[in-house]
Design a protein around this motif. Structure first.
Motif, PDB file in Angstrom:
ATOM      1  N   LEU A 138       0.842  -1.195   0.000  1.00 56.08           N
ATOM      2  CA  LEU A 138       0.000   0.000   0.000  1.00 56.08           C
ATOM      3  C   LEU A 138       0.881   1.251   0.000  1.00 56.08           C
ATOM      4  N   ASP A 139       0.410   2.264  -0.687  1.00 59.45           N
ATOM      5  CA  ASP A 139       1.144   3.518  -0.803  1.00 59.45           C
ATOM      6  C   ASP A 139       2.548   3.277  -1.356  1.00 59.45           C
ATOM      7  N   SER A 140       2.627   2.466  -2.425  1.00 57.03           N
ATOM      8  CA  SER A 140       3.914   2.200  -3.068  1.00 57.03           C
ATOM      9  C   SER A 140       3.771   2.383  -4.568  1.00 57.03           C
ATOM     10  N   LEU A 141       4.845   2.827  -5.200  1.00 58.55           N
ATOM     11  CA  LEU A 141       4.831   3.016  -6.649  1.00 58.55           C
ATOM     12  C   LEU A 141       4.751   1.679  -7.376  1.00 58.55           C
ATOM     13  N   THR A 142       5.282   0.630  -6.761  1.00 61.26           N
ATOM     14  CA  THR A 142       5.246  -0.689  -7.403  1.00 61.26           C
ATOM     15  C   THR A 142       3.816  -1.175  -7.588  1.00 61.26           C
ATOM     16  N   ALA A 143       3.024  -1.092  -6.510  1.00 62.96           N
ATOM     17  CA  ALA A 143       1.631  -1.539  -6.598  1.00 62.96           C
ATOM     18  C   ALA A 143       0.860  -0.716  -7.612  1.00 62.96           C
ATOM     19  N   LEU A 144       1.075   0.578  -7.619  1.00 59.79           N
ATOM     20  CA  LEU A 144       0.342   1.440  -8.544  1.00 59.79           C
ATOM     21  C   LEU A 144       0.748   1.157  -9.989  1.00 59.79           C
ATOM     22  N   THR A 145       2.018   0.909 -10.219  1.00 58.00           N
ATOM     23  CA  THR A 145       2.483   0.591 -11.569  1.00 58.00           C
ATOM     24  C   THR A 145       1.868  -0.714 -12.067  1.00 58.00           C
ATOM     25  N   ILE A 146       1.802  -1.713 -11.201  1.00 61.09           N
ATOM     26  CA  ILE A 146       1.214  -3.005 -11.585  1.00 61.09           C
ATOM     27  C   ILE A 146      -0.270  -2.844 -11.904  1.00 61.09           C
ATOM     28  N   VAL A 147      -0.988  -2.107 -11.069  1.00 60.92           N
ATOM     29  CA  VAL A 147      -2.426  -1.914 -11.292  1.00 60.92           C
ATOM     30  C   VAL A 147      -2.666  -1.135 -12.584  1.00 60.92           C
ATOM     31  N   PHE A 148      -1.884  -0.091 -12.831  1.00 67.52           N
ATOM     32  CA  PHE A 148      -2.022   0.657 -14.082  1.00 67.52           C
ATOM     33  C   PHE A 148      -1.761  -0.251 -15.289  1.00 67.52           C
ATOM     34  N   THR A 149      -0.758  -1.114 -15.173  1.00 60.56           N
ATOM     35  CA  THR A 149      -0.438  -2.024 -16.268  1.00 60.56           C
ATOM     36  C   THR A 149      -1.596  -2.970 -16.558  1.00 60.56           C
ATOM     37  N   LEU A 150      -2.115  -3.585 -15.505  1.00 61.06           N
ATOM     38  CA  LEU A 150      -3.225  -4.526 -15.689  1.00 61.06           C
ATOM     39  C   LEU A 150      -4.473  -3.818 -16.199  1.00 61.06           C
ATOM     40  N   SER A 151      -4.669  -2.576 -15.786  1.00 66.06           N
ATOM     41  CA  SER A 151      -5.839  -1.821 -16.226  1.00 66.06           C
ATOM     42  C   SER A 151      -5.778  -1.509 -17.718  1.00 66.06           C
TER      43      SER A 151
END
Length: 277
Positions: A138-151
Motif C-alpha cells: 500500500l502507498d507504493s509506486l510498485t503496486a500502482l504501476t502493476i495496477v495501471f499495467t493490468l488496467s
C-alpha cells in the motif's frame, strides 16, 4: 462556378460557426481553469465572475510549498512510464501470438479481455486493496504501476493485435523460408513493421496512466501519491480552495496536455488501431 458559390456559402458558414461553437464549449472549462489559477481566493469566488483582474503567481508557489508538487509529478512520471513499458513488454508478444497463431479460442479471449474494461473499477477495489495490504505494498509506486499495467493491458493487446494484422503474411512466410525462428521473426520483421502501432499504443496508455485517479486515490497517500492525489488534497471539510485547486490542476495537466499536443497524430492513429474491425 460563380453561380454555385452563393448556394454553398450558407451551409459552409453554418458548419464553421457550429465547429467554433463546439470548440469554445469544449475549451471553456480549461480556459476558466487557467484564469482561476491566477486569481486570489476572493477573486475566484467573486460574484459576478471577474474577467479582468490583477494576476498573481502566489497560488503556484503555495502549491509547491504546501504539497511538494515535484514529488507528486515524479510519482506520476514513474508510474506512467513504468506501466507503459511493462504493458508493452507483455502485450507485444501476446498480440503477436494471437495475430499470427490463431486458435479457435483466440477471438473469445480477445473479447473476454475487452469485456474486463466494461467492469466498474470499484468492483475490483476490495480484492486489490486486500492483496496490496497483505503484500505490504500500500502507498507504493510498485503496486500502482502493476495496477495501471493490468488496467491498460486489454487496450494495449487489442491495439497491437490490430496493428499486427495489417502486416502482410507473405512477409512472415518469406522470413520463415529464410530460416528465421519465432524470436528472429518477431524482433527483426514484426517489430520494425509495427513501430507506428507500438508508438501509438505506448503514447495512449501513457496518457491514460497519467490521468488515472481512482486507483491513485485508493491505493496511495502522501508517499506514492500521483498528481491526482495532489488535486484531491485541496478538497477539505471547510470547502474548496478554488484558486489553489485550479493552480494545482493546471500544474497537473500542463505536462500531459503539452505532450498530447505534440503527439496528437500518433494518439489519433492509436485510437483507430483499437477499433473493432
Amino acid at each position: 462556378m460563380q453561380q454555385q458559390a452563393p448556394s454553398n456559402f450558407l451551409p459552409q458558414a453554418i458548419r464553421t460557426v457550429g465547429a467554433w461553437a463546439v470548440t469554445l464549449l469544449l475549451f471553456f472549462p480549461l480556459g476558466w481553469l487557467f484564469l482561476t489559477a491566477f486569481k486570489t481566493e476572493l477573486q475566484a469566488i467573486h460574484v459576478p465572475p471577474l474577467f479582468i483582474f490583477e494576476p498573481t503567481l502566489g497560488n503556484f508557489s503555495e502549491v509547491q510549498r504546501r504539497s511538494d508538487y515535484l514529488l507528486y509529478a515524479r510519482n506520476s512520471l514513474i508510474t506512467s512510464l513504468g506501466s507503459t513499458i511493462l504493458g508493452l513488454l507483455i502485450a507485444a508478444p501476446a498480440a503477436y501470438s494471437m495475430a499470427f497463431f490463431r486458435t479457435k479460442k483466440t477471438r473469445d479471449i480477445l473479447m473476454w479481455m475487452l469485456s474486463t474494461k466494461m467492469m466498474p473499477a470499484v468492483g475490483a477495489l476490495v480484492p486489490i486493496y486486500v492483496i496490496a495490504q497483505t503484500a505490504g505494498m500500500l502507498d507504493s509506486l510498485t503496486a500502482l504501476t502493476i495496477v495501471f499495467t493490468l488496467s491498460n493491458l486489454p487496450i494495449m493487446v487489442w491495439m497491437l493485435y490490430s496493428a499486427y494484422k495489417d502486416i502482410p503474411p507473405e512477409i512472415l512466410e518469406a522470413a520463415r523460408m529464410d530460416g528465421a525462428n519465432l524470436w528472429t521473426e518477431f524482433r527483426h520483421v514484426v517489430m520494425p513493421l509495427s513501430v507506428g502501432g507500438l508508438a501509438s499504443t505506448g503514447l495512449l496508455c501513457l496518457v491514460l496512466s497519467w490521468n488515472e485517479a481512482f486507483w491513485a486515490l485508493n491505493l496511495t497517500s502522501a508517499k506514492a501519491g500521483t498528481l491526482a492525489t495532489l488535486i484531491a488534497s485541496y478538497s477539505s471539510p471547510e470547502g474548496l480552495f478554488w484558486a489553489k485547486l485550479s493552480a494545482a490542476s493546471l500544474m497537473a495537466i500542463a505536462p500531459i496536455v503539452v505532450f498530447g499536443w505534440f503527439s496528437q497524430k500518433q494518439l489519433v492513429q492509436g485510437l483507430t488501431f483499437g477499433a473493432v474491425k
